[in-house]
Design a protein around this motif. Structure first.
Motif, PDB file in Angstrom:
ATOM      1  N   LYS A 180       0.676  -1.187  -0.044  1.00 51.39           N
ATOM      2  CA  LYS A 180       0.101  -0.034  -0.136  1.00 51.39           C
ATOM      3  C   LYS A 180       0.848   1.198   0.090  1.00 51.39           C
ATOM      4  N   PRO A 181       0.374   2.370  -0.432  1.00 53.74           N
ATOM      5  CA  PRO A 181       1.192   3.593  -0.566  1.00 53.74           C
ATOM      6  C   PRO A 181       1.464   4.025   0.960  1.00 53.74           C
ATOM      7  N   PRO A 182       2.448   4.643   1.100  1.00 55.93           N
ATOM      8  CA  PRO A 182       2.851   5.284   2.562  1.00 55.93           C
ATOM      9  C   PRO A 182       1.872   6.625   2.879  1.00 55.93           C
ATOM     10  N   PRO A 183       1.933   6.624   3.996  1.00 54.74           N
ATOM     11  CA  PRO A 183       0.936   7.874   4.308  1.00 54.74           C
ATOM     12  C   PRO A 183       1.282   9.210   3.987  1.00 54.74           C
ATOM     13  N   ALA A 184       0.543  10.253   3.390  1.00 53.79           N
ATOM     14  CA  ALA A 184       1.111  11.138   3.010  1.00 53.79           C
ATOM     15  C   ALA A 184       2.113  12.042   4.338  1.00 53.79           C
ATOM     16  N   PRO A 185       3.160  12.591   3.950  1.00 52.91           N
ATOM     17  CA  PRO A 185       3.911  13.330   4.877  1.00 52.91           C
ATOM     18  C   PRO A 185       3.172  14.644   5.310  1.00 52.91           C
ATOM     19  N   VAL A 186       3.533  14.853   6.713  1.00 53.85           N
ATOM     20  CA  VAL A 186       3.154  16.394   7.279  1.00 53.85           C
ATOM     21  C   VAL A 186       3.960  17.439   6.365  1.00 53.85           C
ATOM     22  N   PRO A 187       3.183  18.487   5.832  1.00 53.37           N
ATOM     23  CA  PRO A 187       3.786  19.481   5.248  1.00 53.37           C
ATOM     24  C   PRO A 187       4.763  20.257   5.951  1.00 53.37           C
ATOM     25  N   GLN A 188       5.835  20.989   5.590  1.00 51.84           N
ATOM     26  CA  GLN A 188       6.693  21.610   6.303  1.00 51.84           C
ATOM     27  C   GLN A 188       7.231  22.793   5.503  1.00 51.84           C
ATOM     28  N   LEU A 189       7.522  23.847   6.005  1.00 50.31           N
ATOM     29  CA  LEU A 189       7.784  24.948   5.265  1.00 50.31           C
ATOM     30  C   LEU A 189       9.319  25.387   5.626  1.00 50.31           C
ATOM     31  N   GLU A 190      10.268  26.048   4.842  1.00 53.90           N
ATOM     32  CA  GLU A 190      11.546  26.113   5.164  1.00 53.90           C
ATOM     33  C   GLU A 190      11.625  27.689   4.488  1.00 53.90           C
ATOM     34  N   THR A 191      12.622  28.260   5.390  1.00 55.19           N
ATOM     35  CA  THR A 191      12.972  29.891   5.141  1.00 55.19           C
ATOM     36  C   THR A 191      13.889  29.993   3.901  1.00 55.19           C
ATOM     37  N   VAL A 192      13.587  30.737   3.018  1.00 58.43           N
ATOM     38  CA  VAL A 192      14.338  30.829   1.645  1.00 58.43           C
ATOM     39  C   VAL A 192      15.477  32.127   2.191  1.00 58.43           C
ATOM     40  N   ALA A 193      14.617  33.273   2.454  1.00 61.03           N
ATOM     41  CA  ALA A 193      15.217  34.533   2.662  1.00 61.03           C
ATOM     42  C   ALA A 193      14.294  35.337   3.710  1.00 61.03           C
ATOM     43  N   GLU A 194      15.083  36.479   4.324  1.00 59.50           N
ATOM     44  CA  GLU A 194      14.386  37.308   4.944  1.00 59.50           C
ATOM     45  C   GLU A 194      15.020  38.687   4.945  1.00 59.50           C
ATOM     46  N   VAL A 195      14.135  39.653   5.178  1.00 60.75           N
ATOM     47  CA  VAL A 195      14.820  41.058   5.166  1.00 60.75           C
ATOM     48  C   VAL A 195      14.126  41.901   6.351  1.00 60.75           C
ATOM     49  N   ARG A 196      14.822  42.564   7.235  1.00 61.26           N
ATOM     50  CA  ARG A 196      14.398  43.352   8.212  1.00 61.26           C
ATOM     51  C   ARG A 196      13.958  44.656   7.724  1.00 61.26           C
ATOM     52  N   ILE A 197      12.659  45.202   8.221  1.00 57.36           N
ATOM     53  CA  ILE A 197      12.229  46.389   7.796  1.00 57.36           C
ATOM     54  C   ILE A 197      11.583  47.132   8.927  1.00 57.36           C
ATOM     55  N   PRO A 198      11.940  48.103   9.404  1.00 59.95           N
ATOM     56  CA  PRO A 198      11.156  48.921  10.405  1.00 59.95           C
ATOM     57  C   PRO A 198       9.745  49.101  10.238  1.00 59.95           C
ATOM     58  N   GLY A 199       9.060  48.890  11.368  1.00 59.93           N
ATOM     59  CA  GLY A 199       7.592  48.929  11.021  1.00 59.93           C
ATOM     60  C   GLY A 199       7.113  47.378  10.495  1.00 59.93           C
ATOM     61  N   THR A 200       5.711  47.303  10.697  1.00 56.67           N
ATOM     62  CA  THR A 200       5.087  46.183  10.404  1.00 56.67           C
ATOM     63  C   THR A 200       4.910  46.284   8.820  1.00 56.67           C
ATOM     64  N   VAL A 201       5.125  45.348   8.020  1.00 56.29           N
ATOM     65  CA  VAL A 201       4.870  45.280   6.663  1.00 56.29           C
ATOM     66  C   VAL A 201       3.485  44.913   6.659  1.00 56.29           C
ATOM     67  N   THR A 202       2.638  45.892   6.310  1.00 56.29           N
ATOM     68  CA  THR A 202       1.080  45.545   6.189  1.00 56.29           C
ATOM     69  C   THR A 202       0.562  44.910   4.595  1.00 56.29           C
ATOM     70  N   TRP A 203       1.254  45.489   3.799  1.00 52.09           N
ATOM     71  CA  TRP A 203       0.818  45.328   2.482  1.00 52.09           C
ATOM     72  C   TRP A 203       2.039  44.767   1.621  1.00 52.09           C
ATOM     73  N   MET A 204       1.673  43.663   0.698  1.00 51.66           N
ATOM     74  CA  MET A 204       2.673  43.098  -0.208  1.00 51.66           C
ATOM     75  C   MET A 204       1.895  42.975  -1.694  1.00 51.66           C
ATOM     76  N   PHE A 205       2.515  43.288  -2.600  1.00 56.56           N
ATOM     77  CA  PHE A 205       2.003  43.141  -4.121  1.00 56.56           C
ATOM     78  C   PHE A 205       3.006  42.787  -4.771  1.00 56.56           C
ATOM     79  N   PRO A 206       2.848  41.385  -5.256  1.00 58.16           N
ATOM     80  CA  PRO A 206       3.775  40.730  -6.426  1.00 58.16           C
ATOM     81  C   PRO A 206       3.966  41.573  -7.444  1.00 58.16           C
TER      82      PRO A 206
END
Length: 133
Positions: A73-99
């Motif tokens: 039988k197929p194995p159970p599906a793995p639990v999804p995990q996220l990894e960090t690719v990059a970070e940037v520190r910006i003063p103040g809360t980033v409230t909007w992002m537009f691709p």
């Protein structure tokens, strides 16, 4: 995927993590240094998270190859995990992002009035746009 609201929207632990639900179970990503998540944007297959300390770019961690079980039988599906690719520190809360329409980054706006464009480029590669463009 959802932002964990904690016990209530006003709770101290509200909006400090993402919950990823998939057939294999739930995965969780915690914001850096207790930051509070303010916005999300999907940019070229990555998840950009705007929070009180700046922007963190995440992607799904590679899954190990799955071998069939002893009973065939197929194995159970793995639990999804996220990894960090990059970070940037910006003063103040980033409230909007537009691709960016041309890809490769996002424009951002912070609560204290700052705005800009982030484009993460792998080491050794040239940016798609120059600051003089």
């Amino acid at each position: 995927m959802s932002i964990d609201a904690g016990k209530s929207p006003d709770a101290p632990d509200a909006a400090r993590s993402l919950v990823i639900e998939a057939p294999g179970g739930k995965g969780r990503w915690e914001a850096p240094q207790g930051a509070r998540i303010a916005c999300l944007a999907a940019v070229e297959g990555q998840l950009w998270v705007g929070h009180t300390r700046g922007i963190t770019v995440l992607r799904q961690a590679p899954l190990p190859p799955a071998a069939p079980g002893k009973d065939g039988k197929p194995p159970p599906a793995p639990v999804p995990q996220l990894e960090t690719v990059a970070e940037v520190r910006i003063p103040g809360t980033v409230t909007w992002m537009f691709p960016l329409r041309t890809g490769g980054g996002a424009a951002w706006v912070s609560r204290i009035g700052g705005m800009g464009v982030c484009e993460f480029v792998p080491e050794g590669e040239e940016p798609k746009r120059k600051s003089s463009d």
